[in-house]
Design a protein around this motif. Structure first.
Motif, short mmCIF file in Angstrom:
data_model
loop_
_atom_site.label_atom_id
_atom_site.label_comp_id
_atom_site.label_asym_id
_atom_site.label_seq_id
_atom_site.Cartn_x
_atom_site.Cartn_y
_atom_site.Cartn_z
N LEU A 63 -57.44 -61.47 38.88
CA LEU A 63 -56.93 -62.47 37.95
C LEU A 63 -56.25 -61.84 36.75
O LEU A 63 -55.17 -62.28 36.32
N ALA A 64 -56.88 -60.78 36.20
CA ALA A 64 -56.31 -60.12 35.03
C ALA A 64 -54.98 -59.45 35.35
O ALA A 64 -54.03 -59.52 34.57
N ASP A 65 -54.90 -58.80 36.51
CA ASP A 65 -53.65 -58.14 36.89
C ASP A 65 -52.52 -59.15 37.07
O ASP A 65 -51.37 -58.89 36.70
N LEU A 158 -58.60 -59.52 25.83
CA LEU A 158 -58.88 -58.36 26.69
C LEU A 158 -59.12 -58.77 28.13
O LEU A 158 -58.89 -57.98 29.05
N ALA A 159 -59.59 -60.00 28.36
CA ALA A 159 -59.85 -60.47 29.72
C ALA A 159 -58.56 -60.64 30.52
O ALA A 159 -58.61 -60.78 31.74
N GLU A 160 -57.41 -60.60 29.84
CA GLU A 160 -56.14 -60.78 30.52
C GLU A 160 -55.56 -59.45 31.00
O GLU A 160 -54.38 -59.38 31.36
N GLY A 161 -56.36 -58.39 30.98
CA GLY A 161 -55.91 -57.12 31.53
C GLY A 161 -54.90 -56.40 30.68
O GLY A 161 -53.95 -55.81 31.21
N VAL A 162 -55.08 -56.43 29.38
CA VAL A 162 -54.15 -55.79 28.45
C VAL A 162 -54.90 -54.80 27.57
O VAL A 162 -56.13 -54.75 27.57
#
Length: 291
Positions: A63-65, A158-162
Protein backbone atom coordinates in the motif's frame (compact mmCIF):
# COMPACT_ATOMS: atom_id res chain seq x y z
CA UNK A 1 -33.26 -70.23 28.78
CA UNK A 2 -36.02 -69.01 31.06
CA UNK A 3 -36.37 -65.43 32.16
CA UNK A 4 -35.35 -66.41 35.64
CA UNK A 5 -32.17 -68.04 34.33
CA UNK A 6 -31.37 -64.96 32.23
CA UNK A 7 -31.77 -62.70 35.24
CA UNK A 8 -29.40 -64.86 37.29
CA UNK A 9 -26.86 -64.85 34.45
CA UNK A 10 -27.07 -61.07 34.07
CA UNK A 11 -26.58 -60.59 37.78
CA UNK A 12 -23.57 -62.90 37.81
CA UNK A 13 -22.05 -61.45 34.62
CA UNK A 14 -23.28 -57.84 34.26
CA UNK A 15 -22.88 -56.13 30.87
CA UNK A 16 -20.12 -53.47 30.86
CA UNK A 17 -21.31 -49.88 30.90
CA UNK A 18 -19.62 -46.97 29.09
CA UNK A 19 -17.09 -46.47 31.90
CA UNK A 20 -16.21 -50.19 32.05
CA UNK A 21 -15.81 -50.42 28.24
CA UNK A 22 -13.45 -47.42 27.91
CA UNK A 23 -11.58 -47.83 31.13
CA UNK A 24 -11.44 -43.97 31.39
CA UNK A 25 -12.85 -42.10 34.34
CA UNK A 26 -15.17 -39.21 33.37
CA UNK A 27 -12.69 -36.62 34.78
CA UNK A 28 -9.93 -37.66 32.40
CA UNK A 29 -12.28 -37.37 29.45
CA UNK A 30 -13.15 -33.82 30.39
CA UNK A 31 -9.47 -32.94 30.73
CA UNK A 32 -8.76 -34.26 27.24
CA UNK A 33 -11.63 -32.22 25.86
CA UNK A 34 -10.27 -29.07 27.50
CA UNK A 35 -6.79 -29.76 26.09
CA UNK A 36 -8.25 -30.27 22.65
CA UNK A 37 -10.12 -26.97 22.83
CA UNK A 38 -6.97 -25.20 24.05
CA UNK A 39 -5.02 -26.64 21.14
CA UNK A 40 -7.60 -25.35 18.66
CA UNK A 41 -7.47 -21.90 20.25
CA UNK A 42 -3.67 -21.83 20.01
CA UNK A 43 -3.81 -22.82 16.35
CA UNK A 44 -6.34 -20.07 15.69
CA UNK A 45 -4.22 -17.55 17.57
CA UNK A 46 -1.18 -18.58 15.54
CA UNK A 47 -3.09 -18.04 12.30
CA UNK A 48 -4.29 -14.62 13.44
CA UNK A 49 -0.75 -13.60 14.43
CA UNK A 50 0.57 -14.87 11.12
CA UNK A 51 -1.99 -12.80 9.23
CA UNK A 52 -1.14 -9.75 11.35
CA UNK A 53 2.59 -10.11 10.63
CA UNK A 54 1.84 -10.56 6.93
CA UNK A 55 -0.26 -7.40 6.97
CA UNK A 56 2.31 -5.41 8.94
CA UNK A 57 5.42 -6.45 6.98
CA UNK A 58 4.07 -7.07 3.50
CA UNK A 59 0.67 -5.60 2.77
CA UNK A 60 1.50 -2.23 4.35
CA UNK A 61 4.59 -2.19 2.11
CA UNK A 62 2.41 -2.78 -0.95
CA UNK A 63 0.00 0.00 0.00
CA UNK A 64 2.78 2.43 0.93
CA UNK A 65 4.72 1.78 -2.29
CA UNK A 66 1.60 2.40 -4.36
CA UNK A 67 0.88 5.64 -2.54
CA UNK A 68 4.49 6.85 -2.75
CA UNK A 69 4.75 5.98 -6.45
CA UNK A 70 1.62 7.96 -7.28
CA UNK A 71 2.77 10.94 -5.22
CA UNK A 72 6.24 10.79 -6.80
CA UNK A 73 4.78 10.82 -10.30
CA UNK A 74 2.58 13.76 -9.36
CA UNK A 75 5.55 15.77 -8.05
CA UNK A 76 7.69 15.05 -11.11
CA UNK A 77 4.78 15.94 -13.40
CA UNK A 78 4.43 19.28 -11.62
CA UNK A 79 8.13 19.94 -12.13
CA UNK A 80 7.92 19.03 -15.82
CA UNK A 81 4.94 21.34 -16.24
CA UNK A 82 6.92 24.20 -14.76
CA UNK A 83 4.88 24.41 -11.59
CA UNK A 84 6.24 26.29 -8.59
CA UNK A 85 8.97 24.57 -6.63
CA UNK A 86 8.42 23.80 -2.96
CA UNK A 87 10.84 26.61 -2.17
CA UNK A 88 13.27 28.68 -4.20
CA UNK A 89 16.46 26.66 -4.09
CA UNK A 90 19.76 28.26 -3.19
CA UNK A 91 23.37 27.13 -3.26
CA UNK A 92 26.52 27.62 -1.17
CA UNK A 93 27.65 30.37 -3.56
CA UNK A 94 24.30 32.17 -3.57
CA UNK A 95 23.46 35.39 -1.71
CA UNK A 96 21.97 33.52 1.25
CA UNK A 97 25.28 31.77 1.83
CA UNK A 98 27.11 35.09 1.51
CA UNK A 99 25.02 36.63 4.25
CA UNK A 100 22.82 38.91 2.13
CA UNK A 101 19.96 39.87 4.52
CA UNK A 102 17.64 40.39 1.54
CA UNK A 103 18.17 36.90 0.13
CA UNK A 104 15.02 34.71 0.18
CA UNK A 105 16.54 32.24 2.61
CA UNK A 106 18.89 34.46 4.56
CA UNK A 107 18.47 34.63 8.35
CA UNK A 108 15.82 37.21 9.19
CA UNK A 109 14.72 37.68 5.57
CA UNK A 110 11.00 38.21 5.00
CA UNK A 111 9.11 35.06 4.06
CA UNK A 112 6.46 35.16 1.30
CA UNK A 113 3.07 35.22 2.94
CA UNK A 114 4.35 35.94 6.44
CA UNK A 115 7.23 36.75 8.71
CA UNK A 116 10.53 34.90 9.08
CA UNK A 117 10.26 31.27 10.03
CA UNK A 118 13.08 29.75 12.04
CA UNK A 119 14.53 26.50 10.81
CA UNK A 120 17.03 24.22 12.49
CA UNK A 121 19.88 26.67 12.28
CA UNK A 122 18.47 28.43 9.22
CA UNK A 123 15.32 30.12 7.96
CA UNK A 124 12.97 29.71 5.07
CA UNK A 125 9.34 29.46 4.07
CA UNK A 126 7.42 27.06 6.27
CA UNK A 127 5.97 24.27 4.15
CA UNK A 128 2.67 22.63 4.98
CA UNK A 129 2.72 19.09 6.33
CA UNK A 130 2.63 16.57 3.51
CA UNK A 131 4.20 18.91 0.95
CA UNK A 132 6.57 17.15 -1.44
CA UNK A 133 10.10 18.51 -1.16
CA UNK A 134 12.06 16.27 -3.52
CA UNK A 135 13.74 12.88 -3.58
CA UNK A 136 16.40 11.17 -1.47
CA UNK A 137 18.98 8.99 -3.24
CA UNK A 138 21.28 6.72 -1.24
CA UNK A 139 23.48 4.42 -3.39
CA UNK A 140 24.56 2.37 -0.36
CA UNK A 141 20.95 1.20 -0.01
CA UNK A 142 20.60 0.23 -3.65
CA UNK A 143 21.77 1.51 -7.02
CA UNK A 144 18.33 2.84 -7.95
CA UNK A 145 17.28 3.69 -4.41
CA UNK A 146 14.94 6.65 -4.39
CA UNK A 147 12.52 7.92 -1.74
CA UNK A 148 10.02 10.74 -1.92
CA UNK A 149 10.65 13.42 0.71
CA UNK A 150 7.62 15.01 2.36
CA UNK A 151 7.15 17.45 5.21
CA UNK A 152 6.21 15.85 8.54
CA UNK A 153 7.10 12.80 10.59
CA UNK A 154 3.62 12.02 11.94
CA UNK A 155 2.33 8.45 11.67
CA UNK A 156 0.05 9.15 8.68
CA UNK A 157 2.82 10.77 6.64
CA UNK A 158 5.43 8.07 7.28
CA UNK A 159 2.84 5.34 6.61
CA UNK A 160 2.77 6.49 2.99
CA UNK A 161 6.26 5.13 2.33
CA UNK A 162 8.16 8.41 2.33
CA UNK A 163 11.04 10.05 4.17
CA UNK A 164 9.50 12.69 6.41
CA UNK A 165 11.10 16.00 7.31
CA UNK A 166 11.19 16.72 11.05
CA UNK A 167 9.00 19.62 12.17
CA UNK A 168 9.43 18.97 15.90
CA UNK A 169 11.06 19.06 18.41
CA UNK A 170 13.30 20.97 15.98
CA UNK A 171 12.08 22.31 12.66
CA UNK A 172 14.52 20.99 10.12
CA UNK A 173 16.37 23.37 7.85
CA UNK A 174 15.96 22.82 4.11
CA UNK A 175 18.93 21.87 1.91
CA UNK A 176 18.88 25.35 0.35
CA UNK A 177 19.06 27.13 3.71
CA UNK A 178 22.28 28.89 4.62
CA UNK A 179 22.83 26.52 7.54
CA UNK A 180 20.98 23.91 9.56
CA UNK A 181 20.14 20.24 9.76
CA UNK A 182 17.93 18.62 7.11
CA UNK A 183 16.63 15.85 9.39
CA UNK A 184 14.56 12.97 7.97
CA UNK A 185 12.82 9.88 9.33
CA UNK A 186 11.33 6.79 7.68
CA UNK A 187 10.10 3.36 8.68
CA UNK A 188 12.57 0.50 8.89
CA UNK A 189 9.94 -2.25 8.61
CA UNK A 190 6.47 -2.09 7.13
CA UNK A 191 4.87 0.94 5.45
CA UNK A 192 7.44 0.82 2.67
CA UNK A 193 10.43 0.12 4.95
CA UNK A 194 12.38 2.86 3.18
CA UNK A 195 15.16 2.93 5.79
CA UNK A 196 15.36 -0.84 6.30
CA UNK A 197 19.02 -0.86 5.24
CA UNK A 198 20.07 2.38 6.89
CA UNK A 199 22.75 0.47 8.79
CA UNK A 200 24.48 -0.15 5.43
CA UNK A 201 25.73 3.45 5.35
CA UNK A 202 29.29 4.15 6.42
CA UNK A 203 31.58 7.14 6.62
CA UNK A 204 32.28 8.58 3.18
CA UNK A 205 29.12 7.24 1.51
CA UNK A 206 27.21 9.79 -0.60
CA UNK A 207 23.67 10.94 0.12
CA UNK A 208 21.96 12.99 -2.60
CA UNK A 209 18.85 15.15 -2.32
CA UNK A 210 17.10 16.00 -5.60
CA UNK A 211 14.88 19.08 -5.87
CA UNK A 212 13.31 20.63 -8.95
CA UNK A 213 16.41 22.59 -9.90
CA UNK A 214 19.31 21.34 -7.75
CA UNK A 215 21.25 18.26 -6.68
CA UNK A 216 22.48 18.51 -3.07
CA UNK A 217 25.37 16.10 -2.48
CA UNK A 218 26.26 15.11 1.08
CA UNK A 219 28.88 12.78 2.53
CA UNK A 220 28.34 10.59 5.57
CA UNK A 221 30.57 11.76 8.43
CA UNK A 222 29.39 9.54 11.29
CA UNK A 223 26.72 7.08 12.42
CA UNK A 224 25.03 6.20 15.68
CA UNK A 225 23.99 2.51 15.78
CA UNK A 226 21.68 2.90 18.76
CA UNK A 227 20.26 5.49 21.11
CA UNK A 228 17.11 5.95 23.17
CA UNK A 229 13.99 7.05 21.32
CA UNK A 230 13.89 10.06 23.66
CA UNK A 231 17.26 11.34 22.39
CA UNK A 232 15.98 14.33 20.43
CA UNK A 233 19.47 15.81 20.24
CA UNK A 234 20.28 13.66 17.24
CA UNK A 235 18.11 15.94 15.05
CA UNK A 236 19.16 19.24 16.65
CA UNK A 237 20.57 22.05 14.43
CA UNK A 238 24.05 20.87 15.44
CA UNK A 239 23.27 17.18 16.05
CA UNK A 240 24.36 15.78 19.39
CA UNK A 241 26.81 12.89 19.06
CA UNK A 242 27.58 13.62 15.42
CA UNK A 243 30.99 15.11 16.04
CA UNK A 244 29.92 18.48 14.63
CA UNK A 245 30.77 21.40 16.90
CA UNK A 246 29.45 24.39 14.98
CA UNK A 247 26.60 25.23 12.60
CA UNK A 248 26.84 23.88 9.07
CA UNK A 249 24.72 22.38 6.32
CA UNK A 250 23.94 18.90 7.58
CA UNK A 251 21.64 15.99 6.83
CA UNK A 252 20.39 13.43 9.36
CA UNK A 253 18.63 10.15 8.59
CA UNK A 254 16.88 8.36 11.46
CA UNK A 255 14.91 5.15 11.91
CA UNK A 256 14.01 2.50 14.48
CA UNK A 257 16.38 -0.25 15.59
CA UNK A 258 16.81 -3.22 15.94
CA UNK A 259 14.85 -4.44 12.92
CA UNK A 260 11.23 -5.37 13.56
CA UNK A 261 11.18 -3.29 16.75
CA UNK A 262 10.79 0.36 17.71
CA UNK A 263 12.69 0.16 20.96
CA UNK A 264 15.68 2.32 19.98
CA UNK A 265 16.71 4.80 17.27
CA UNK A 266 19.70 4.92 14.96
CA UNK A 267 21.08 7.91 13.09
CA UNK A 268 23.32 8.71 10.13
CA UNK A 269 24.86 12.17 9.79
CA UNK A 270 26.33 13.83 6.74
CA UNK A 271 27.48 17.28 5.62
CA UNK A 272 26.95 19.10 2.33
CA UNK A 273 29.93 18.97 -0.01
CA UNK A 274 28.47 20.25 -3.28
CA UNK A 275 25.41 21.66 -5.01
CA UNK A 276 24.94 20.91 -8.71
CA UNK A 277 22.56 22.78 -11.00
CA UNK A 278 19.89 20.69 -12.70
CA UNK A 279 20.23 20.46 -16.48
CA UNK A 280 17.40 19.93 -18.94
CA UNK A 281 17.93 16.15 -18.93
CA UNK A 282 18.09 15.98 -15.12
CA UNK A 283 21.47 14.27 -15.40
CA UNK A 284 22.31 12.75 -12.00
CA UNK A 285 25.57 13.68 -10.28
CA UNK A 286 28.52 11.33 -10.59
CA UNK A 287 27.74 9.79 -7.19
CA UNK A 288 24.54 8.30 -8.63
CA UNK A 289 26.11 7.09 -11.87
CA UNK A 290 28.87 4.92 -10.42
CA UNK A 291 28.70 1.14 -10.40
Amino acid sequence: MTQETEAVAEEAFPQPGPQARTGRPPRRGRALAVLGLLGELLITLGLVLGLFVTYSLWWTDVLADRSAAAASDQLRDSWAAGGPAALPSGSPSGPAAQGDPNAPNAPGAPVPGGGPTSGAGGTGTALAAGTGVGFLHVPAMGRNYQVLIRMGTDADTLAEGVAGVYEQPYRAAMPWDASGNFALAAHRDGHGAKFHDLDALHKGDPIVVETRDKWYVYRVDSTLPETTKFDTGIVAPVPKGSGYTEPGRYITLTTCTPVYTSRYRMAVWGSLVRVDDMDAKRTPPAELRRG
